[in-house]
Design a protein around this motif. Structure first.
Motif, PDB file in Angstrom:
ATOM      1  N   ALA A 119      94.220 -35.256  36.393  1.00 26.22           N
ATOM      2  CA  ALA A 119      93.997 -33.881  35.939  1.00 26.22           C
ATOM      3  C   ALA A 119      92.773 -33.272  36.612  1.00 26.22           C
ATOM      4  CB  ALA A 119      93.841 -33.846  34.415  1.00 26.22           C
ATOM      5  N   ALA A 177      98.557 -34.846  28.823  1.00 26.12           N
ATOM      6  CA  ALA A 177      99.028 -33.689  29.598  1.00 26.12           C
ATOM      7  C   ALA A 177      97.877 -32.792  30.004  1.00 26.12           C
ATOM      8  CB  ALA A 177     100.040 -32.879  28.783  1.00 26.12           C
ATOM      9  N   TRP A 178      98.138 -31.989  31.041  1.00 23.03           N
ATOM     10  CA  TRP A 178      97.211 -30.930  31.411  1.00 23.03           C
ATOM     11  C   TRP A 178      97.989 -29.664  31.751  1.00 23.03           C
ATOM     12  CZ3 TRP A 178      97.903 -35.182  34.658  1.00 23.03           C
ATOM     13  CH2 TRP A 178      98.352 -34.934  35.960  1.00 23.03           C
ATOM     14  N   GLN A 179      97.292 -28.560  31.665  1.00 17.42           N
ATOM     15  CA  GLN A 179      97.854 -27.230  31.910  1.00 17.42           C
ATOM     16  C   GLN A 179      99.072 -26.932  31.031  1.00 17.42           C
ATOM     17  OE1 GLN A 179      95.479 -25.479  32.835  1.00 17.42           O
ATOM     18  NE2 GLN A 179      96.284 -24.478  34.678  1.00 17.42           N
ATOM     19  N   ILE A 183      99.617 -39.859  34.985  1.00 19.00           N
ATOM     20  CA  ILE A 183      99.230 -38.921  33.926  1.00 19.00           C
ATOM     21  C   ILE A 183      97.933 -39.442  33.330  1.00 19.00           C
ATOM     22  CG2 ILE A 183      99.872 -37.827  31.747  1.00 19.00           C
ATOM     23  CD1 ILE A 183     102.786 -38.253  32.502  1.00 19.00           C
ATOM     24  N   SER A 184      96.843 -38.999  33.887  1.00 13.44           N
ATOM     25  CA  SER A 184      95.529 -39.491  33.488  1.00 13.44           C
ATOM     26  C   SER A 184      94.504 -38.381  33.635  1.00 13.44           C
ATOM     27  CB  SER A 184      95.110 -40.680  34.366  1.00 13.44           C
ATOM     28  OG  SER A 184      94.913 -40.238  35.710  1.00 13.44           O
ATOM     29  N   THR A 185      93.368 -38.576  33.015  1.00 13.88           N
ATOM     30  CA  THR A 185      92.284 -37.609  33.175  1.00 13.88           C
ATOM     31  C   THR A 185      91.838 -37.542  34.627  1.00 13.88           C
ATOM     32  OG1 THR A 185      90.739 -39.368  32.529  1.00 13.88           O
ATOM     33  CG2 THR A 185      91.414 -37.802  30.821  1.00 13.88           C
ATOM     34  N   ALA A 212      93.325 -31.842  39.910  1.00 15.28           N
ATOM     35  CA  ALA A 212      94.112 -30.611  39.921  1.00 15.28           C
ATOM     36  C   ALA A 212      93.300 -29.398  39.482  1.00 15.28           C
ATOM     37  CB  ALA A 212      95.330 -30.753  38.999  1.00 15.28           C
ATOM     38  N   MET A 213      92.057 -29.605  39.080  1.00 17.51           N
ATOM     39  CA  MET A 213      91.243 -28.498  38.576  1.00 17.51           C
ATOM     40  C   MET A 213      90.774 -27.604  39.721  1.00 17.51           C
ATOM     41  SD  MET A 213      88.864 -30.381  35.717  1.00 17.51           S
ATOM     42  CE  MET A 213      89.603 -31.201  34.301  1.00 17.51           C
ATOM     43  N   PHE A 229      91.395 -24.322  32.020  1.00 13.57           N
ATOM     44  CA  PHE A 229      92.252 -25.386  32.532  1.00 13.57           C
ATOM     45  C   PHE A 229      92.364 -26.377  31.382  1.00 13.57           C
ATOM     46  CE2 PHE A 229      93.432 -29.321  34.508  1.00 13.57           C
ATOM     47  CZ  PHE A 229      94.182 -28.983  35.614  1.00 13.57           C
ATOM     48  N   ALA A 254      87.192 -26.391  32.036  1.00 14.84           N
ATOM     49  CA  ALA A 254      88.068 -27.419  31.485  1.00 14.84           C
ATOM     50  C   ALA A 254      87.962 -27.388  29.967  1.00 14.84           C
ATOM     51  CB  ALA A 254      87.671 -28.792  32.018  1.00 14.84           C
ATOM     52  N   LEU A 302      93.527 -29.543  28.849  1.00 22.72           N
ATOM     53  CA  LEU A 302      93.855 -30.969  28.814  1.00 22.72           C
ATOM     54  C   LEU A 302      94.091 -31.364  27.361  1.00 22.72           C
ATOM     55  CD1 LEU A 302      91.171 -30.555  30.890  1.00 22.72           C
ATOM     56  CD2 LEU A 302      91.927 -32.833  31.565  1.00 22.72           C
TER      57      LEU A 302
END
Length: 232
Positions: free
Chosen positions: A77, A153-155, A72-74, A80-81, A51, A87, A53
């Motif tokens: 994210a 961003a993530w994913q 849009i933050s850790t 959403a894991m 996953f 990670a 980041l």
């Protein structure tokens, strides 16, 4: 090929050193994530889908504590894991700003995240260790992430420790570090890696018996015949 419970069980018996050898034979030389070392000794071998980041360099108008509440933050994210993921965080190798601390790691552990892997560092060391979230990183630093980075961003595809990581690639971590298995090569690795482990275990028994290395490692034709006979 999806990462099944059976695939995870198989890969947990294979060292990252063996995986790099198997992948090297397939032409992949750049699969070991530089800088990602166990935060504490004795962390178990862990397998899971990546996953991803991504952080970029801090910019003063954006890298502020207020950004932690952004959509849009850790924090977003982490929510959403999926359970069982690893990670993988692109922190650009920055070592003077901790990307995660004890609170975020505690939430990841509560959500069932298998491990955190990064080419950066964490903060709140004692608290992070208390969460029991297995972490592979460059070390620790007291300043928060916004002291040097901003999360974006993530994913998405990332670069972590010089390795291209795509969402759902397979990550295996142990005491030698973190290795990536491209998702499309999972089936091949599952077929070949356990045999590599068996072969090397047999070679170790021969070493214990005093057999010299030439012809044993790598095997010559005679040694290969002996090895094949030992499997019957």
């Amino acid at each position: 090929m999806a990462l099944s419970a059976e695939a995870i069980a198989i890969l947990k018996t294979v060292s990252t050193a063996t995986l790099t050898t198997v992948l090297l034979k397939k032409g992949l030389r750049n699969v070991w994530i530089r800088g990602a070392v166990p935060l504490k000794p004795g962390q178990p071998r862990i397998v899971g889908p990546a996953f991803t980041l991504r952080f970029v360099p801090a910019r003063e108008d954006l890298a502020t504590p207020a950004s932690w509440a952004s959509p849009i933050s850790t924090r977003a994210a982490i929510e959403a894991m999926p359970e069982g993921c690893v990670a993988v965080v692109d922190a650009m190798g920055v070592t003077d700003a901790g990307i995660f601390g004890d609170i975020l790691c505690a939430r990841m552990q509560k959500r069932g995240v298998a491990a955190l892997v990064t080419d950066g560092v964490v903060r709140d060391l004692a608290g992070v260790l208390d969460t029991n979230l297995p972490v592979w990183c460059r070390g620790v630093a007291a300043p928060p992430s916004v002291a040097g980075l901003i999360f974006v961003a993530w994913q998405q595809p990332i670069g972590c420790g010089g390795v291209a990581v795509f969402p759902d690639d397979i990550i295996v971590v142990d005491q030698d570090g973190a290795v990536l298995i491209p998702a499309d090569l999972l089936e091949v690795v599952l077929a070949e890696a356990p045999e590599q482990e068996r072969m090397e275990a047999w070679i170790m028994t021969r070493i214990d018996e005093g057999v010299p290395l030439p012809g044993l490692y790598p095997m010559n034709a005679e040694t290969k015949a002996l090895y094949e006979a030992s499997k019957k």
